[in-house]
Motif scaffolding. Structure first.
Motif, PDB file in Angstrom:
ATOM      1  N   VAL A 279       0.848  -1.183   0.000  1.00  0.00           N
ATOM      2  CA  VAL A 279       0.000   0.000   0.000  1.00  0.00           C
ATOM      3  C   VAL A 279       0.884   1.233   0.000  1.00  0.00           C
ATOM      4  O   VAL A 279       1.834   1.329   0.781  1.00  0.00           O
ATOM      5  CB  VAL A 279      -0.910   0.019   1.250  1.00  0.00           C
ATOM      6  CG1 VAL A 279      -1.705   1.313   1.312  1.00  0.00           C
ATOM      7  CG2 VAL A 279      -1.838  -1.193   1.243  1.00  0.00           C
TER       8      VAL A 279
ATOM      9  N   SER B 295      -3.107   3.654  -2.388  1.00  0.00           N
ATOM     10  CA  SER B 295      -3.164   2.790  -3.574  1.00  0.00           C
ATOM     11  C   SER B 295      -3.697   1.422  -3.165  1.00  0.00           C
ATOM     12  O   SER B 295      -3.780   1.100  -1.979  1.00  0.00           O
ATOM     13  CB  SER B 295      -1.768   2.648  -4.185  1.00  0.00           C
ATOM     14  OG  SER B 295      -0.925   1.953  -3.281  1.00  0.00           O
TER      15      SER B 295
ATOM     16  N   ARG C  64      -6.327  -2.207  -3.635  1.00  0.00           N
ATOM     17  CA  ARG C  64      -7.739  -2.574  -3.629  1.00  0.00           C
ATOM     18  C   ARG C  64      -8.256  -2.977  -2.259  1.00  0.00           C
ATOM     19  O   ARG C  64      -9.419  -3.371  -2.140  1.00  0.00           O
ATOM     20  CB  ARG C  64      -7.959  -3.732  -4.607  1.00  0.00           C
ATOM     21  CG  ARG C  64      -7.585  -3.410  -6.036  1.00  0.00           C
ATOM     22  CD  ARG C  64      -7.875  -4.553  -6.976  1.00  0.00           C
ATOM     23  NE  ARG C  64      -7.536  -4.246  -8.359  1.00  0.00           N
ATOM     24  CZ  ARG C  64      -7.734  -5.080  -9.371  1.00  0.00           C
ATOM     25  NH1 ARG C  64      -8.232  -6.268  -9.146  1.00  0.00           N
ATOM     26  NH2 ARG C  64      -7.412  -4.712 -10.585  1.00  0.00           N
TER      27      ARG C  64
ATOM     28  N   PHE D 294      -8.087  -0.993   0.611  1.00  0.00           N
ATOM     29  CA  PHE D 294      -8.145   0.153   1.521  1.00  0.00           C
ATOM     30  C   PHE D 294      -9.224  -0.034   2.569  1.00  0.00           C
ATOM     31  O   PHE D 294      -9.013   0.273   3.744  1.00  0.00           O
ATOM     32  CB  PHE D 294      -8.404   1.434   0.722  1.00  0.00           C
ATOM     33  CG  PHE D 294      -8.574   2.646   1.601  1.00  0.00           C
ATOM     34  CD1 PHE D 294      -9.839   3.149   1.901  1.00  0.00           C
ATOM     35  CD2 PHE D 294      -7.468   3.294   2.115  1.00  0.00           C
ATOM     36  CE1 PHE D 294      -9.997   4.268   2.709  1.00  0.00           C
ATOM     37  CE2 PHE D 294      -7.601   4.417   2.930  1.00  0.00           C
ATOM     38  CZ  PHE D 294      -8.865   4.894   3.218  1.00  0.00           C
ATOM     39  N   SER D 295     -10.372  -0.508   2.179  1.00  0.00           N
ATOM     40  CA  SER D 295     -11.497  -0.623   3.112  1.00  0.00           C
ATOM     41  C   SER D 295     -11.240  -1.625   4.222  1.00  0.00           C
ATOM     42  O   SER D 295     -12.006  -1.683   5.188  1.00  0.00           O
ATOM     43  CB  SER D 295     -12.772  -1.008   2.349  1.00  0.00           C
ATOM     44  OG  SER D 295     -12.648  -2.303   1.802  1.00  0.00           O
TER      45      SER D 295
ATOM     46  N   ARG E 293     -13.256   8.527   6.808  1.00  0.00           N
ATOM     47  CA  ARG E 293     -12.743   7.798   5.652  1.00  0.00           C
ATOM     48  C   ARG E 293     -13.832   7.667   4.595  1.00  0.00           C
ATOM     49  O   ARG E 293     -15.029   7.615   4.910  1.00  0.00           O
ATOM     50  CB  ARG E 293     -12.241   6.424   6.063  1.00  0.00           C
ATOM     51  CG  ARG E 293     -13.275   5.492   6.620  1.00  0.00           C
ATOM     52  CD  ARG E 293     -12.624   4.245   7.224  1.00  0.00           C
ATOM     53  NE  ARG E 293     -11.855   3.487   6.246  1.00  0.00           N
ATOM     54  CZ  ARG E 293     -10.870   2.647   6.557  1.00  0.00           C
ATOM     55  NH1 ARG E 293     -10.523   2.477   7.833  1.00  0.00           N
ATOM     56  NH2 ARG E 293     -10.239   1.991   5.608  1.00  0.00           N
TER      57      ARG E 293
ATOM     58  N   ASP F 172     -14.185   5.023   1.724  1.00  0.00           N
ATOM     59  CA  ASP F 172     -13.596   3.822   1.141  1.00  0.00           C
ATOM     60  C   ASP F 172     -13.762   3.786  -0.378  1.00  0.00           C
ATOM     61  O   ASP F 172     -12.951   3.185  -1.078  1.00  0.00           O
ATOM     62  CB  ASP F 172     -14.213   2.575   1.772  1.00  0.00           C
ATOM     63  CG  ASP F 172     -13.781   2.382   3.223  1.00  0.00           C
ATOM     64  OD1 ASP F 172     -14.463   1.619   3.945  1.00  0.00           O
ATOM     65  OD2 ASP F 172     -12.785   3.006   3.623  1.00  0.00           O
TER      66      ASP F 172
ATOM     67  N   ASN G 244     -10.759   5.575  -1.550  1.00  0.00           N
ATOM     68  CA  ASN G 244      -9.471   5.158  -0.973  1.00  0.00           C
ATOM     69  C   ASN G 244      -8.802   6.302  -0.204  1.00  0.00           C
ATOM     70  O   ASN G 244      -7.577   6.485  -0.269  1.00  0.00           O
ATOM     71  CB  ASN G 244      -8.509   4.657  -2.064  1.00  0.00           C
ATOM     72  CG  ASN G 244      -8.714   3.190  -2.399  1.00  0.00           C
ATOM     73  OD1 ASN G 244      -9.785   2.639  -2.149  1.00  0.00           O
ATOM     74  ND2 ASN G 244      -7.710   2.561  -2.973  1.00  0.00           N
ATOM     75  N   THR G 245      -9.590   7.069   0.518  1.00  0.00           N
ATOM     76  CA  THR G 245      -9.076   8.274   1.145  1.00  0.00           C
ATOM     77  C   THR G 245      -9.497   8.357   2.614  1.00  0.00           C
ATOM     78  O   THR G 245     -10.645   8.052   2.954  1.00  0.00           O
ATOM     79  CB  THR G 245      -9.560   9.528   0.394  1.00  0.00           C
ATOM     80  OG1 THR G 245      -9.127   9.450  -0.979  1.00  0.00           O
ATOM     81  CG2 THR G 245      -8.994  10.793   1.015  1.00  0.00           C
TER      82      THR G 245
END
Length: 129
Positions: free
Chosen positions: A2, A25, A27, A29-30, A72, A74, A77-78
């Motif tokens: 990541v 970056s 897939r 992140f969540s 967040r 999701d 991705n932030t």
């Protein structure tokens, strides 16, 4: 792997506000607990906020509780850090961090740097008096 990238730092007067963002970056992140830390010159890196991937539970130290809010998105991705009522003592480089995916971190361990495997490069926040 990541990769994290912070943005939103800058110069603000005491009492002002800033919102930091950290985009990740990958897939997964969540499935990562996300944290914010800061480091002032000559001081150790310290915990500022965290948000879990399970239920988006948040955690703050007393020094920022009631002034800072972590959130967040999701889908983007932030993770965000909204900072209000800023003080000169908040001046530091702010870092975004992520745990490994699917890691269940105890609330009491969230302030520990060792819980986080991924780190951004940091963004400078300067609060003038």
């Amino acid at each position: 792997q990541v990769q994290l990238a912070e943005s939103g730092g800058g110069l603000v007067q005491a009492g002002g506000s800033l919102q930091l963002s950290c985009i990740a970056s990958g897939r997964t992140f969540s499935k990562h607990t996300m944290g914010w830390f800061r480091q002032a010159p000559g001081k150790e890196r310290e915990f500022v906020a965290a948000i879990s991937w399970i239920g988006s539970t948040t955690h703050y130290p007393d020094s920022v509780k009631g002034r800072f809010t972590v959130s967040r998105d999701d889908a983007k991705n932030t993770v965000y850090l909204q900072m209000n009522s800023l003080k000169p003592d908040d001046t530091a480089v702010y870092y975004c961090a992520a745990t490994r995916a699917y890691t269940g971190t105890r609330l009491t361990n969230l302030p520990n740097l060792q819980e986080y495997d991924y780190w951004g490069q940091g963004t400078q926040v300067t609060v003038s008096s």
